[in-house]
Design a protein around this motif. Structure first.
Motif, mmCIF file in Angstrom:
data_model
loop_
_atom_site.group_PDB
_atom_site.id
_atom_site.type_symbol
_atom_site.label_atom_id
_atom_site.label_comp_id
_atom_site.label_asym_id
_atom_site.label_seq_id
_atom_site.Cartn_x
_atom_site.Cartn_y
_atom_site.Cartn_z
ATOM 1 N N LEU A 1 0.834 -1.201 0.000
ATOM 2 C CA LEU A 1 0.000 0.000 0.000
ATOM 3 C C LEU A 1 0.867 1.248 0.000
ATOM 4 O O LEU A 1 0.599 2.206 -0.741
ATOM 5 N N THR B 1 2.260 1.687 -3.381
ATOM 6 C CA THR B 1 1.208 2.131 -4.294
ATOM 7 C C THR B 1 0.949 3.626 -4.149
ATOM 8 O O THR B 1 0.845 4.362 -5.138
ATOM 9 N N MET C 1 -2.401 5.728 6.707
ATOM 10 C CA MET C 1 -1.987 5.682 5.302
ATOM 11 C C MET C 1 -0.873 6.689 5.026
ATOM 12 O O MET C 1 0.040 6.419 4.236
ATOM 13 N N ILE D 1 -5.262 -2.216 -1.487
ATOM 14 C CA ILE D 1 -6.344 -1.292 -1.134
ATOM 15 C C ILE D 1 -7.638 -2.028 -0.817
ATOM 16 O O ILE D 1 -8.654 -1.396 -0.501
ATOM 17 N N TYR E 1 -9.927 -1.135 2.262
ATOM 18 C CA TYR E 1 -10.667 0.125 2.147
ATOM 19 C C TYR E 1 -11.817 -0.004 1.149
ATOM 20 O O TYR E 1 -12.885 0.576 1.342
#
Length: 571
Positions: A102, A105, A144, A333, A336
């Protein structure tokens, strides 16, 4: 039965109001001036409010204690139920290699932490606010940002400040719907009015975020994308709240803003890239087509440091920093997306009706028999318990689905859940104490006394109305609760002073959100999410200036809307 008294001290509303404000003053002074840890500051405020309730407002001791218990329970459920499960989902991802994926990304979209502050804290945080609210957006967006390499304290500050403009329409417009319920004013007018106030704040917030991340240089180099984000969000918020469904206001605004920012990044980028630790590099290609070139080991090191000992170690973390493949991105992801999918399904009319019917119960809280000063029963003595339909329960379901997807065993999931509760132990004390304080002040009549004293200012009420909303949110941590607390008083005071009830009621919501970043609940959420236990006082001192500054700006706007200058904006 206990009947609230508006002016119990010396028969003076002013003296009574000054005393009613003492628990709040004590709370903020201990936290901001004397740097007392949040749990102890909250407990001190609760103790003082109890003494004032019994001695000053003549509330029976048993009812004062029952009000405290009601507040503590409300703090546990739904608020902490949301926070525990939201943070649990985050810790589930940290326990897998997908957390680092993540981070890669996010960095592949942009290596610039200033851009990421807009995309994650402002855009994605707004989407989470629209679906969940109650601290979940702050906890998840801060996590995040740390995954992207931002330092823990700055991640918390950015996430808290970003959690402003979307709050008035958060949790599927729960604050506006609550305002409609307590005032009886038309929902479409309240929605339209709030939608003509909050967009002005949305326009400013992205600029403040890049300033916090990188100072004046950040504003100078990234103001185009910050303005695009603010303008897109504000415009979408205005259009949706005024002409479409109020419940979808933040969903539409967040999606539109993400699209606008990503489209701009295809054709524009800042001259320099500010990465982990403030490292500055010249930008060579648009950020969205970057292969992630910067951030390598430094980003990984920053992420690891941000997690600290409070989070479980990541097994088999990939060491390369290239852009992940499509399947890896979807898996990274996925938690989420699962949250969004679960909450979206819960909003389907048939599902929502079923959840409301079988997943909610309303009952009279034991030991409370209270009427207001006019002899009418106080609504807060009724307790609505959403169990199956609660936001925290939906997050729990999302976490279970995440465990299945990531193949996390039940024993590991339970161990992570236990560790999450242990990490939040002081946060639990803080939140329950503050909600106990809120309920005691509300049910004893202290809050009403304070509100009516402010409302007695006549024509100056348009300047004080935003302050009332700000106090309500700073105290309760919820725009919905503040609207329930002060909404009717705002509308009544507006009628008495010749102002628009719709304007003043909506102002309670729009201006109130500026206090959310200072509420002890949100400060505790942010501190826990980034692994900085006891940092609430530090966050408070760093954010109070921004909170008061934004409050001053929206107060000017609201005052002008109460005059012929901008009166045409009132529905």
């Amino acid at each position: 039965m206990f009947q609230q008294i508006l002016d119990p001290l010396a028969g003076s509303l002013v003296i009574s109001a000054l005393c009613a404000a003492l628990p709040l003053v004590l709370l903020f002074v201990l936290l901001g001036v004397f740097k007392v840890k949040a749990p102890f500051a909250a407990l001190a405020g609760l103790a003082l409010s109890l003494v004032l309730a019994v001695v000053g407002w003549q509330m029976p001791v048993n009812q004062a204690l029952s009000a405290t218990a009601a507040g503590i329970f409300y703090g546990l459920f739904p608020i902490l139920w949301i926070l525990v499960n939201a943070l649990w989902i985050y810790r589930l991802t940290v326990a897998t290699p997908w957390f680092e994926v993540l981070g890669r990304t996010i960095r592949s979209i942009s290596n610039d932490l200033r851009i990421l502050a807009i995309l994650i804290a402002f855009c994605f945080g707004a989407l989470l606010e629209s679906l969940a609210g109650f601290g979940a957006p702050v906890a998840i967006s801060a996590a995040m940002l740390m995954a992207a390499g931002m330092k823990p304290l700055k991640s918390a500050i950015v996430s808290l400040l970003a959690n402003t403009a979307p709050v008035a329409f958060g949790a599927m417009a729960a604050p506006i719907i609550a305002l409609n319920g307590v005032t009886g004013l038309p929902l479409n007018e309240l929605s339209a009015m709030a939608g003509r106030q909050t967009p002005f704040i949305a326009l400013i917030v992205p600029l403040l975020l890049v300033f916090i991340v990188d100072g004046r240089r950040g504003v100078k180099q990234t103001w185009p994308v910050a303005l695009v984000a603010g303008a897109a969000f504000g415009l979408a918020q205005f259009v949706t709240s005024n002409y479409f469904a109020v419940e979808l206001t933040d969903v539409v605004a967040a999606v539109v803003t993400v699209a606008a920012v990503l489209l701009m990044l295809k054709v524009w980028q800042p001259k320099e890239t500010v990465g982990v630790g403030g490292a500055v590099e010249a930008a060579a290609v648009p950020a969205v087509v970057s292969s992630g070139g910067t951030g390598g080991s430094a980003a990984q090191e920053g992420t690891t440091a941000a997690r600290g000992s409070a989070l479980p170690a990541d097994p088999a973390i990939p060491t390369d920093n290239s852009r992940p493949g499509p399947r890896q991105i979807w898996m990274a992801i996925a938690p989420y997306l699962i949250i969004i999918a679960v909450f979206s399904v819960a909003q389907i009319p048939a599902v929502k009706a079923w959840l409301t019917q079988v997943g909610s119960v309303t009952f009279a809280w034991p030991g409370l028999d209270i009427t207001d000063s006019a002899g009418k029963p106080v609504a807060a003595t009724k307790f609505k318990l959403d169990h199956l339909k609660a936001t925290g329960t939906l997050l729990l379901f999302s976490g279970l689905l995440t465990m299945l997807l990531y193949k996390i065993s039940a024993s590991q999931g339970l161990r992570i859940y236990r560790d999450t509760v242990v990490q939040l132990r002081w946060t639990i004390v803080t939140v329950t104490a503050v909600l106990g304080l809120s309920f005691v002040m509300n049910l004893s009549g202290q809050t009403t006394t304070l509100g009516f004293a402010l409302a007695s200012a006549g024509g100056f009420f348009a300047l004080l109305s935003p302050l009332i909303g700000w106090i309500g949110v700073a105290l309760t941590g919820s725009d919905t609760s503040s609207n329930s607390l002060f909404g009717q008083m705002q509308a009544t005071a507006a009628e008495q002073t010749g102002l628009s009830p719709v304007l003043m009621a909506a102002s309670n919501s729009s201006a109130g959100v500026m206090g959310k970043m200072l509420s002890l609940q949100n400060l505790a959420v942010a501190s826990a999410a980034v692994g900085l236990d006891g940092a609430e006082g530090t966050l408070f001192r760093k954010l109070i200036g921004w909170s008061l500054g934004l409050l001053a700006l929206i107060t000017v706007l609201i005052f002008l809307q109460s005059t012929p200058v901008l009166g045409w904006m009132v529905p």
